[in-house]
Structures are given as structure tokens and as C-alpha cells.
Design a protein around this motif. Structure first.
Motif, mmCIF file in Angstrom:
data_model
loop_
_atom_site.group_PDB
_atom_site.id
_atom_site.type_symbol
_atom_site.label_atom_id
_atom_site.label_comp_id
_atom_site.label_asym_id
_atom_site.label_seq_id
_atom_site.Cartn_x
_atom_site.Cartn_y
_atom_site.Cartn_z
ATOM 1 N N GLY A 120 0.795 -1.227 0.000
ATOM 2 C CA GLY A 120 0.000 0.000 0.000
ATOM 3 C C GLY A 120 0.823 1.270 0.000
ATOM 4 O O GLY A 120 0.321 2.340 -0.346
ATOM 5 N N ASP A 121 2.112 1.183 0.400
ATOM 6 C CA ASP A 121 2.980 2.362 0.344
ATOM 7 C C ASP A 121 3.089 2.828 -1.103
ATOM 8 O O ASP A 121 3.216 2.011 -2.016
ATOM 9 N N VAL A 122 3.058 4.132 -1.296
ATOM 10 C CA VAL A 122 3.255 4.700 -2.630
ATOM 11 C C VAL A 122 4.636 5.335 -2.656
ATOM 12 O O VAL A 122 4.912 6.266 -1.896
ATOM 13 N N LEU A 123 5.508 4.796 -3.498
ATOM 14 C CA LEU A 123 6.871 5.301 -3.624
ATOM 15 C C LEU A 123 6.957 6.270 -4.792
ATOM 16 O O LEU A 123 6.453 5.978 -5.882
ATOM 17 N N THR A 124 7.584 7.391 -4.567
ATOM 18 C CA THR A 124 7.838 8.335 -5.648
ATOM 19 C C THR A 124 9.021 7.803 -6.447
ATOM 20 O O THR A 124 10.082 7.547 -5.907
ATOM 21 N N MET A 125 8.812 7.641 -7.731
ATOM 22 C CA MET A 125 9.864 7.133 -8.601
ATOM 23 C C MET A 125 10.473 8.248 -9.455
ATOM 24 O O MET A 125 11.588 8.131 -9.918
ATOM 25 N N ARG A 126 9.712 9.320 -9.673
ATOM 26 C CA ARG A 126 10.166 10.458 -10.470
ATOM 27 C C ARG A 126 9.903 11.711 -9.635
ATOM 28 O O ARG A 126 8.838 12.297 -9.690
ATOM 29 N N PRO A 127 10.889 12.126 -8.829
ATOM 30 C CA PRO A 127 10.672 13.264 -7.946
ATOM 31 C C PRO A 127 10.501 14.581 -8.697
ATOM 32 O O PRO A 127 11.032 14.756 -9.792
ATOM 33 N N ASP A 128 9.754 15.491 -8.067
ATOM 34 C CA ASP A 128 9.593 16.849 -8.587
ATOM 35 C C ASP A 128 10.774 17.665 -8.085
ATOM 36 O O ASP A 128 10.917 17.863 -6.875
ATOM 37 N N PRO A 129 11.648 18.151 -8.986
ATOM 38 C CA PRO A 129 12.825 18.905 -8.547
ATOM 39 C C PRO A 129 12.485 20.162 -7.739
ATOM 40 O O PRO A 129 13.301 20.648 -6.972
#
Length: 139
Positions: A120-129
Motif C-alpha cells: 500500500g505504500d506509494v513510492l515516488t519514482m520520479r521526484p519533482d525537482p
């Protein structure tokens, strides 16, 4: 409490050899990611305010026993997030997306001694700079 990135990295790296996800892939010898993508994080201890960014490109190699969750995409159809499924591992997720799993763990604050990943954890794979990030988990 600041995180010890070096210690976290060493704790997350697998022992020598293939991870279970790579070893079980039916086309193991023909599957190659090339250069791994990675997420940069600023070194606050050194006074850096460099932006967080994804270097390289994420490639979805397909679901495996250790990375079977759903993928989130942005408006440009680029991989943006990943929702952890039962049985997933950080190594498996890294292999699925051709990304250094340690940098994904560090960016998402999922390294020892804090909790690693849970279904259920949502991992950010493409961060917002432009989004702020800090090593202690305060965003």
C-alpha cells in the motif's frame, strides 16, 4: 535525527550475487537495463541545496514476484510512482524499473532503522525537482 546515508546504503545492498527477482526472471540472461537510473538527493550536511532529480530513465521491465504492484504515470506517460504490493522488495522494485533501489529507498525515507516498505505504500519514482526534500523525512 539526520540519516546516515552511507550506513543506510550498506544495510540495503544485497549480498553478492543476484537478487531473487533477477534470478527468477525467465529471460534472465537477455534482460539488461543498461545504466541504472538513480535519484539524486542533496547533501544537507555539506550545505548543498541542489535539487532532487531523477537521472537516467525509468523502464518498466514488467511485474515480478518481488515487484508486482501498480504503476502510476504522469501526464507525459512517464513512470511517476509505484504502489507496493504484498511480497515486494526494494531490490525487486529497483530491478523492475532499472533504477538504483538504494536511491529510491533514501528519497522515500524507507531505510533502516525506519520502516522499509509495506503493501500500500506509494513510492515516488520520479521526484519533482521543485519539491523540498530533507534527509530526516520532513518535506
Amino acid at each position: 535525527m539526520p540519516c546516515d546515508i552511507k550506513r543506510a546504503s550498506e544495510a540495503l545492498r544485497p549480498a553478492a550475487g543476484l537478487s531473487p527477482a533477477a534470478a527468477e526472471h525467465p529471460d534472465y540472461e537477455s534482460v539488461a537495463c543498461g545504466d541504472l537510473a538513480f535519484i539524486t538527493t542533496p547533501s544537507h550536511e555539506l550545505g548543498s541545496d541542489d535539487p532532487v532529480e531523477l537521472r537516467g530513465e525509468l523502464v518498466d521491465m514488467g511485474a515480478s514476484a518481488y515487484a508486482s504492484g501498480p504503476v502510476g504515470y504522469n501526464d507525459d506517460e512517464q513512470i511517476e510512482s509505484y504502489t507496493v504490493a504484498e511480497g515486494d522488495s526494494l531490490v525487486g522494485i529497483g530491478e523492475r524499473f532499472c533504477v538504483d533501489f538504494v536511491t529510491v529507498a533514501v528519497y522515500n525515507h524507507r531505510f533502516p532503522p525506519s520502516p522499509t516498505i509495506q503493501p500500500g505504500d506509494v513510492l515516488t519514482m520520479r521526484p519533482d525537482p521543485a519539491a523540498p526534500w530533507s534527509p530526516d523525512g520532513v518535506r
